[in-house]
Design a protein around this motif. Structure first.
Motif, mmCIF file in Angstrom:
data_model
loop_
_atom_site.group_PDB
_atom_site.id
_atom_site.type_symbol
_atom_site.label_atom_id
_atom_site.label_comp_id
_atom_site.label_asym_id
_atom_site.label_seq_id
_atom_site.Cartn_x
_atom_site.Cartn_y
_atom_site.Cartn_z
ATOM 1 N N PHE A 162 -17.972 25.664 29.255
ATOM 2 C CA PHE A 162 -17.324 24.576 29.996
ATOM 3 C C PHE A 162 -16.367 23.852 29.068
ATOM 4 O O PHE A 162 -16.452 23.985 27.850
ATOM 5 N N ASP A 163 -15.440 23.124 29.668
ATOM 6 C CA ASP A 163 -14.457 22.394 28.885
ATOM 7 C C ASP A 163 -14.766 20.908 28.919
ATOM 8 O O ASP A 163 -15.509 20.443 29.777
ATOM 9 N N LEU A 164 -14.196 20.180 27.978
ATOM 10 C CA LEU A 164 -14.289 18.723 28.048
ATOM 11 C C LEU A 164 -13.606 18.282 29.336
ATOM 12 O O LEU A 164 -12.601 18.834 29.736
ATOM 13 N N GLY A 165 -14.201 17.284 29.983
ATOM 14 C CA GLY A 165 -13.617 16.822 31.234
ATOM 15 C C GLY A 165 -14.388 15.639 31.764
ATOM 16 O O GLY A 165 -15.027 14.910 30.995
ATOM 17 N N PHE A 166 -14.375 15.471 33.089
ATOM 18 C CA PHE A 166 -15.010 14.301 33.677
ATOM 19 C C PHE A 166 -16.503 14.264 33.372
ATOM 20 O O PHE A 166 -17.056 13.197 33.083
ATOM 21 N N GLY A 167 -17.154 15.436 33.420
ATOM 22 C CA GLY A 167 -18.594 15.490 33.169
ATOM 23 C C GLY A 167 -18.955 14.992 31.783
ATOM 24 O O GLY A 167 -19.821 14.135 31.622
ATOM 25 N N THR A 168 -18.245 15.485 30.772
ATOM 26 C CA THR A 168 -18.555 15.067 29.406
ATOM 27 C C THR A 168 -18.219 13.588 29.215
ATOM 28 O O THR A 168 -18.938 12.859 28.533
ATOM 29 N N LEU A 169 -17.139 13.146 29.861
ATOM 30 C CA LEU A 169 -16.756 11.731 29.782
ATOM 31 C C LEU A 169 -17.869 10.856 30.341
ATOM 32 O O LEU A 169 -18.267 9.856 29.735
#
Lengths: 279, 311
Positions: free
Chosen positions: A129-136
């Motif tokens: 997965f990429d950095l994005g809303f979830g990681t934020l």
């Protein structure tokens, strides 16, 4: 003593001038009829109009609000339960856990941001997965929970230990005790925690900057990107709007609190009167 | 075997399980968060350590630390500017907190709200606002120009030396002073609030007792109020020093990005052109250690003072 009081008032005044001067400049120049941030060239509301047609800014505002609301709500639920849990543990367990809890609050933001980004990048590489809303969102929840716990814990310590026993003697189940007795008692701490968490989320830049990746952008990140080039007075406009909203909210809260404390005072006075009579 | 007999141990087991649950149910509320902390607090910090002591393709190495003395000036500058900002915040913040605590309850509530209100303005914007004040053609320089400060300075300068070059502005932005100003501006409320909250909790009778025993206003402050407010001072100092020493935004906006601070250095290693998370982790680790050491010295100092007071 009188002289002392006067110099104290003067000092307070100077501190507030210092704190509000840049904000006043920010607000005044949101109505400025040119892009300059130092030369006044007339009154306009153009920047406000442009603000609402700027998709990038509106989108980043939406992301900021969404992540702040979600993160502070989740943090309040998890944090309140965690605080109750910690409170019921032996000191041997509680102290080290509270120390760990304090790490994100005490650590520099940049360290929290960098360490989480290391985790997300390496976990993302493994799990795809990429950095994005979830990681934020995860990052925001992580740095919000400590503040919730720090504001709920003192309220738990203030609780009368006999209170929950009394509730159980009167037939409450353990869940009802928490739901009907403990939660209402610690509610001020919970609300406080929610407000602090929300504020922290809205204001955060550093941790978001390291954990959001390039696909999502919070308002702070948008502003940072703009300061690297040249800020448009649109940003002044949005901060003026936010300032106005917060000002109104604070005044409402303040008036309500003043009323509450007045009522409380009356109650205390009445109680004291009664006690004096009984003595 | 009868049914009841078969069930008896089961029922007992269930009861025991229930009482075990009862004792542990409330504790269990913390378990999700304990797992959360392990995942998102402990592991990330362990990762920083792992990264600091490794290098891609090599494995364990101390290389990240051995080359770090190149950045000694950056460490020095960061610590110095953060130290200055903390001292200035303390010098402004303590008297302000004291003054606030001496006003009426109603005024205090309003003043505290007003202290927190600027924090609701995005801190990038607050810092940015200073740019328009401090620039060479900014509002402060314009103001000085309008009231003739530069003419005055120039005439004095010319009378002192023939080779005086006339100035039309003071250089304020892109200096260390501007960075310190930005730190003080952003973190001053963090100094005032904890000190104030400790001062208002001091029992007024303690102060009265000191006065009754003949202590002057100064002595009361030195021997009673200040020692009792030390815990607020310590948390204020922590809350100003830690973000100051690690900032990269203030130095970029107000320092012009020429004089790097620790924060800039770390940011560069993770998101900048000099991508090297291993070196970045090593610098982060050292910064963490410096902060922890500073704070524990502070706390030691605080404890000593408190016991001295008790004695």
């Amino acid at each position: 003593m009188k002289k002392n009081k006067c110099s104290g008032k003067l000092l307070m005044l100077l501190t507030f001038v210092f704190l509000y001067l840049p904000i006043a400049v920010l607000i005044v120049f949101s109505f400025n009829d040119s892009k300059s941030r130092t030369v006044w060239s007339g009154f306009t509301l153009n920047w406000y109009k442009e603000l609402f047609s700027d998709r990038m800014i509106i989108q980043s505002l939406e992301i900021t609000l969404l992540v702040s609301v979600l993160a502070s709500l989740i943090a309040v639920v998890v944090g309140t339960f965690a605080a109750i849990g910690f409170f019921n543990m032996k000191k041997k367990w509680r102290s080290p856990l509270l120390t760990i809890n304090n790490i994100p609050a005490v650590n520099a933001d940049i360290i929290t941001g960098v360490s989480l980004s290391l985790l997300f990048v390496s976990a993302g590489a493994v799990m795809g997965f990429d950095l994005g809303f979830g990681t934020l969102l995860i990052a925001h929840i992580s740095f919000n929970i400590p503040y919730v716990i720090l504001s709920v814990m003192p309220k738990l310590y203030q609780l009368d230990p006999n209170l929950s026993e009394a509730a159980q003697d009167l037939g409450c189940t353990w869940f009802q005790t928490i739901y009907k007795v403990i939660l209402p008692e610690i509610m001020p701490g919970i609300v406080n925690g929610l407000l602090i968490a929300f504020t922290m989320s809205v204001d955060d830049f550093v941790i978001s900057y390291f954990t959001a990746g390039s696909s999502v952008q919070t308002l702070s990140m948008a502003i940072y990107a703009m300061t690297r080039r040249r800020i448009s007075p649109k940003i002044n406009a949005i901060s003026t709007l936010l300032f106005a909203v917060v000002l109104v909210l604070l005044i409402v809260v303040n008036v309500r609190q003043a009323q509450q404390s007045k009522a409380e005072e009356k109650k205390q006075k009445a109680l004291r009167g009664q006690r004096a009579v009984s003595i | 075997m009868s049914k009841a007999k078969l069930h008896a141990p089961l029922i007992k087991l269930r009861q025991r399980f229930r009482s075990f649950l009862d004792r542990n149910r409330k504790k269990a509320f913390a378990y999700p968060y304990i797992i959360w902390m392990a995942l998102f607090v402990i592991i990330p910090i362990l990762l920083v350590m792992v990264y600091a002591f490794t290098k891609a393709g090599i494995g364990f190495t101390l290389e990240n630390f051995s080359g770090i003395n190149v950045y000694a000036p950056v460490f020095g500058r960061s610590l110095w500017l953060a130290f200055l900002a903390t001292i200035i915040c303390l010098l402004i913040g303590y008297p302000t907190a004291l003054a606030i605590s001496r006003t009426s309850a109603r005024t205090q509530r309003i003043v505290l709200m007003m202290l927190m209100l600027p924090m609701w303005i995005n801190f990038l914007l607050r810092t940015y606002a200073w740019m328009s004040l401090l620039e060479n053609t900014g509002l402060i320089n314009r103001f000085f120009g309008a009231i003739g400060v530069f003419e005055l300075v120039n005439s004095i300068g010319e009378s002192l030396s023939a080779s005086w070059t006339p100035i039309d502005h003071f250089q304020m932005i892109n200096t260390g002073g501007a960075v310190v100003l930005g730190m003080v501006y952003n973190y001053l409320p963090f100094m005032i609030l904890p000190i104030h909250s400790v001062i208002i909790k001091i029992d007024p009778f303690v102060i009265e007792a000191a006065q009754d025993l003949g202590a002057s206003g100064k002595t009361v402050f030195r021997k009673v109020i200040f020692p009792l407010s030390l815990s607020g001072v310590i948390s204020g100092v922590t809350m100003v020093f830690v973000p100051s020493v690690s900032t990269f935004v203030i130095s970029k906006l107000l320092g012009g990005g020429t004089d790097m601070l620790l924060g800039d250095l770390i940011e560069m290693q993770f998101l900048g052109a000099a991508y090297n998370p291993h070196l970045g982790s090593a610098i982060s680790l050292i910064m963490m250690i410096i902060v922890v050491v500073c704070m524990s010295i502070m706390n030691k100092f605080g404890e000593g003072e408190e016991t001295a007071v008790v004695m």
